[in-house]
Design an enzyme around this catalytic site. Sequence first.
Site, PDB file in Angstrom:
ATOM      1  N   ARG A 237       0.910  -1.091  -0.220  1.00 28.79           N
ATOM      2  CA  ARG A 237      -0.062  -0.111  -0.077  1.00 28.79           C
ATOM      3  C   ARG A 237       0.675   1.531  -0.137  1.00 28.79           C
ATOM      4  O   ARG A 237       1.971   1.400   0.615  1.00 28.79           O
ATOM      5  CB  ARG A 237      -0.901  -0.079   1.225  1.00 28.79           C
ATOM      6  CG  ARG A 237      -1.878  -0.788   1.294  1.00 28.79           C
ATOM      7  CD  ARG A 237      -2.952  -0.611   0.040  1.00 28.79           C
ATOM      8  NE  ARG A 237      -4.244  -1.536   0.075  1.00 28.79           N
ATOM      9  CZ  ARG A 237      -4.478  -2.436  -0.541  1.00 28.79           C
ATOM     10  NH1 ARG A 237      -3.607  -2.973  -1.479  1.00 28.79           N
ATOM     11  NH2 ARG A 237      -5.459  -3.256  -0.453  1.00 28.79           N
ATOM     12  N   GLU A 266      -4.444   7.410  -5.002  1.00 26.24           N
ATOM     13  CA  GLU A 266      -4.462   6.795  -5.926  1.00 26.24           C
ATOM     14  C   GLU A 266      -5.902   7.257  -6.306  1.00 26.24           C
ATOM     15  O   GLU A 266      -7.052   7.319  -5.855  1.00 26.24           O
ATOM     16  CB  GLU A 266      -4.581   5.285  -5.880  1.00 26.24           C
ATOM     17  CG  GLU A 266      -3.142   4.592  -5.371  1.00 26.24           C
ATOM     18  CD  GLU A 266      -3.335   3.216  -5.243  1.00 26.24           C
ATOM     19  OE1 GLU A 266      -4.314   2.586  -5.439  1.00 26.24           O
ATOM     20  OE2 GLU A 266      -2.259   2.831  -4.655  1.00 26.24           O
ATOM     21  N   HIS A 285      -1.927   0.065  -9.875  1.00 25.03           N
ATOM     22  CA  HIS A 285      -2.548  -0.815  -8.861  1.00 25.03           C
ATOM     23  C   HIS A 285      -2.845  -2.063  -9.458  1.00 25.03           C
ATOM     24  O   HIS A 285      -4.202  -2.445  -9.390  1.00 25.03           O
ATOM     25  CB  HIS A 285      -3.390   0.046  -8.040  1.00 25.03           C
ATOM     26  CG  HIS A 285      -3.683  -1.000  -6.529  1.00 25.03           C
ATOM     27  ND1 HIS A 285      -4.081  -0.125  -5.484  1.00 25.03           N
ATOM     28  CD2 HIS A 285      -3.624  -2.145  -6.188  1.00 25.03           C
ATOM     29  CE1 HIS A 285      -4.074  -1.213  -4.507  1.00 25.03           C
ATOM     30  NE2 HIS A 285      -3.805  -2.162  -4.904  1.00 25.03           N
TER      31      HIS A 285
END
Length: 330
Positions: A237, A266, A285
């Site tokens: 993360r 994000e 991601h």
Amino acid sequence: MKKHLVLYKKLSPELMTRLHEHTDLTLIEDLGPAGLKTLRQALPKAQGLLGASLRLDAELLDLAPRLEAVASVSVGVDNYDIDYLTRRGILLSNTPDVLTETTADTGFALILATARRVVELANMVRAGQWHRNIGPLHFGSDVHGKTLGIIGMGRIGEALAQRGHAGFGMPVIYHSNSPKPAVEQRFNARYRSLEQLLQEADFICLTLPLTAQTQGLIGPREFALMRPQSIFINISRGKVVDEAALIQALQQQRIRAAGLDVFEREPLDHHSPLLQLPNVVATPHIGSATHETREAMARCAVDNLLAALAGERPANLVNEEAWQSRRARA
Ligand code: DGY
């Protein structure tokens, strides 16, 4: 009577059929402003919630007084206020295991791409700038035989260790809450303190969950311990890392490169200084983002959700305490 499900992620036809058979559902396909409005309107009747990539905090969950179960289509559960869900006896489940290998593949893709400068040099070819045989200016660094450092030796950490050890002959060192003798035996891995690992590893790979304890774990002090030839990889993360400190370490060439699949915010801002640096490989991601794995994750989440709504313990329950309190009340 069927229970009401608010589904904030469109699933495959097969899974949609299954959900329709067992629940009444409100489907929200897009979590833009209109979708969020529909979500808020649907929450008062929701008994189940299933989806991903939405921060479900107490403010939102307060709109759902009938809620019994939340099934996340992710392994990470940092988007959920777990204490709050547990206090209310709401069962939270996630999708471990099915994404382990794919996410480790992503980690290795970033290791190879950064070390061998794949993206930078492929862009050079595409831009018509390959005029003669390349020389040292464009050489990368070896992956095989280099020291692989893994921070967070959970399932994904192990899958990464397996690839490094068996596929690339890499000595593996790791840091986690405690030493793991079985891992050490399987991959000939060695436990290190965080500081030792940062000083020794050629590749420093983060595979830990985001928690109050891991937030900001890698900051200026940690980057200062890394070596100029170190390559930093993050598939966990973004908030585990102080992104400003990472940018500074890269700009000052205190580390060689970074392969990043996750970011503090994000989607990553197009103007981020990270994107000005040729030695950064940034992906959106994609850890578990393959057709096969995303379908397996969705199926796992549906199994978890339907079990919970049927009064059974979901296989991938995150908050055991909520289950115990439900049973005590039953
Ligand atoms: C996960 O499953 O947690 C992946 O990072 C996708 O969010």
